[in-house]
Design a protein around this motif. Structure first.
Motif, PDB file in Angstrom:
ATOM      1  N   LYS A 104      33.667  47.167  39.565  1.00  0.00           N
ATOM      2  CA  LYS A 104      34.908  46.304  39.757  1.00  0.00           C
ATOM      3  C   LYS A 104      34.534  44.662  39.777  1.00  0.00           C
ATOM      4  O   LYS A 104      35.362  43.856  39.310  1.00  0.00           O
ATOM      5  CB  LYS A 104      35.781  46.760  40.832  1.00  0.00           C
ATOM      6  N   ILE A 105      33.543  44.462  40.725  1.00  0.00           N
ATOM      7  CA  ILE A 105      33.394  43.283  41.157  1.00  0.00           C
ATOM      8  C   ILE A 105      32.843  42.514  39.876  1.00  0.00           C
ATOM      9  O   ILE A 105      33.032  41.388  39.760  1.00  0.00           O
ATOM     10  CB  ILE A 105      32.213  43.178  42.404  1.00  0.00           C
ATOM     11  N   GLN A 106      31.849  43.005  39.094  1.00  0.00           N
ATOM     12  CA  GLN A 106      31.199  42.769  37.775  1.00  0.00           C
ATOM     13  C   GLN A 106      32.575  42.193  37.010  1.00  0.00           C
ATOM     14  O   GLN A 106      32.362  40.848  36.277  1.00  0.00           O
ATOM     15  CB  GLN A 106      30.054  43.554  37.410  1.00  0.00           C
ATOM     16  N   ARG A 107      33.261  43.059  36.718  1.00  0.00           N
ATOM     17  CA  ARG A 107      34.484  42.935  35.905  1.00  0.00           C
ATOM     18  C   ARG A 107      35.229  41.420  36.241  1.00  0.00           C
ATOM     19  O   ARG A 107      35.740  40.732  35.418  1.00  0.00           O
ATOM     20  CB  ARG A 107      35.381  44.121  35.733  1.00  0.00           C
ATOM     21  N   MET A 108      35.598  41.465  37.580  1.00  0.00           N
ATOM     22  CA  MET A 108      36.227  40.257  37.996  1.00  0.00           C
ATOM     23  C   MET A 108      35.624  38.939  37.828  1.00  0.00           C
ATOM     24  O   MET A 108      36.151  37.933  37.583  1.00  0.00           O
ATOM     25  CB  MET A 108      36.841  40.638  39.487  1.00  0.00           C
ATOM     26  N   GLU A 109      34.351  38.995  38.116  1.00  0.00           N
ATOM     27  CA  GLU A 109      33.468  37.812  37.937  1.00  0.00           C
ATOM     28  C   GLU A 109      33.330  37.507  36.478  1.00  0.00           C
ATOM     29  O   GLU A 109      33.600  36.233  36.127  1.00  0.00           O
ATOM     30  CB  GLU A 109      32.190  38.060  38.391  1.00  0.00           C
ATOM     31  N   ILE A 137      39.259  41.559  48.017  1.00  0.00           N
ATOM     32  CA  ILE A 137      38.968  41.995  46.873  1.00  0.00           C
ATOM     33  C   ILE A 137      40.014  42.589  46.113  1.00  0.00           C
ATOM     34  O   ILE A 137      40.319  42.277  45.017  1.00  0.00           O
ATOM     35  CB  ILE A 137      37.634  42.829  46.779  1.00  0.00           C
ATOM     36  N   ASN A 138      40.702  43.630  47.015  1.00  0.00           N
ATOM     37  CA  ASN A 138      41.890  44.238  46.141  1.00  0.00           C
ATOM     38  C   ASN A 138      43.035  43.159  45.818  1.00  0.00           C
ATOM     39  O   ASN A 138      43.532  43.266  44.742  1.00  0.00           O
ATOM     40  CB  ASN A 138      42.267  45.399  47.285  1.00  0.00           C
ATOM     41  N   GLN A 139      43.254  42.272  46.360  1.00  0.00           N
ATOM     42  CA  GLN A 139      44.132  41.338  46.345  1.00  0.00           C
ATOM     43  C   GLN A 139      44.047  40.421  45.129  1.00  0.00           C
ATOM     44  O   GLN A 139      44.779  40.078  44.315  1.00  0.00           O
ATOM     45  CB  GLN A 139      44.741  40.389  47.421  1.00  0.00           C
ATOM     46  N   THR A 194      37.000  38.554  53.095  1.00  0.00           N
ATOM     47  CA  THR A 194      38.244  38.094  52.149  1.00  0.00           C
ATOM     48  C   THR A 194      37.259  37.015  51.361  1.00  0.00           C
ATOM     49  O   THR A 194      36.161  36.565  51.547  1.00  0.00           O
ATOM     50  CB  THR A 194      38.964  37.147  52.801  1.00  0.00           C
ATOM     51  N   VAL A 195      37.554  36.694  49.968  1.00  0.00           N
ATOM     52  CA  VAL A 195      37.071  35.697  49.249  1.00  0.00           C
ATOM     53  C   VAL A 195      37.945  34.733  48.836  1.00  0.00           C
ATOM     54  O   VAL A 195      39.328  35.021  49.081  1.00  0.00           O
ATOM     55  CB  VAL A 195      36.695  36.538  47.832  1.00  0.00           C
ATOM     56  N   ALA A 196      37.369  33.833  48.094  1.00  0.00           N
ATOM     57  CA  ALA A 196      38.408  32.648  47.667  1.00  0.00           C
ATOM     58  C   ALA A 196      37.825  32.410  46.299  1.00  0.00           C
ATOM     59  O   ALA A 196      36.868  32.668  45.733  1.00  0.00           O
ATOM     60  CB  ALA A 196      38.220  31.504  48.536  1.00  0.00           C
ATOM     61  N   VAL A 197      38.971  31.898  45.478  1.00  0.00           N
ATOM     62  CA  VAL A 197      38.456  31.460  44.207  1.00  0.00           C
ATOM     63  C   VAL A 197      38.851  29.785  43.968  1.00  0.00           C
ATOM     64  O   VAL A 197      39.901  29.543  44.395  1.00  0.00           O
ATOM     65  CB  VAL A 197      39.674  32.259  43.185  1.00  0.00           C
ATOM     66  N   GLU A 220      41.779  41.408  60.417  1.00  0.00           N
ATOM     67  CA  GLU A 220      42.554  42.602  60.092  1.00  0.00           C
ATOM     68  C   GLU A 220      42.192  43.166  58.808  1.00  0.00           C
ATOM     69  O   GLU A 220      42.304  44.260  58.802  1.00  0.00           O
ATOM     70  CB  GLU A 220      44.016  41.977  60.434  1.00  0.00           C
ATOM     71  N   HIS A 221      42.039  42.355  57.821  1.00  0.00           N
ATOM     72  CA  HIS A 221      42.160  42.803  56.505  1.00  0.00           C
ATOM     73  C   HIS A 221      40.542  42.839  55.943  1.00  0.00           C
ATOM     74  O   HIS A 221      40.544  43.236  54.738  1.00  0.00           O
ATOM     75  CB  HIS A 221      42.903  41.736  55.778  1.00  0.00           C
TER      76      HIS A 221
END
Length: 88
Positions: free
Chosen positions: A9-14, A63-65, A39-42, A35-36
């Protein structure tokens, strides 16, 4: 989600982010949310925009968001192409 499916999933998103002219990384502004979880930023890729915009965060979340956000961006681009509003 198993470890291997998360890696896929991470490779596909990259790849999707790269195709859209973006990259992901850590949030530079310290909005960590315990709490979540993690997190990542784009951000825009450095070669795509002027230098003064390289720190601009386009997205911030888990990552899911991010996966949901990317699906929405891809859907909107395909819809614009279908209506012949854009050819990109």
């Amino acid at each position: 989600m198993s470890g291997y499916s998360l890696i896929l999933k991470i490779q596909r998103m990259e790849k999707d982010l790269h195709d859209l002219g973006m990259r992901w990384g850590y949030d530079k502004f310290g909005r960590g949310d315990s709490e979540h979880g993690d997190t990542v930023a784009v951000f825009p890729r450095d070669e795509e925009l002027p230098i003064y915009t390289r720190d601009a965060s386009l997205f911030y979340g888990t990552i899911n968001q991010l996966d949901t956000w990317l699906n929405g961006v891809k859907w909107a681009r395909d819809y614009d192409r279908m209506l012949r509003i854009s050819d990109r």
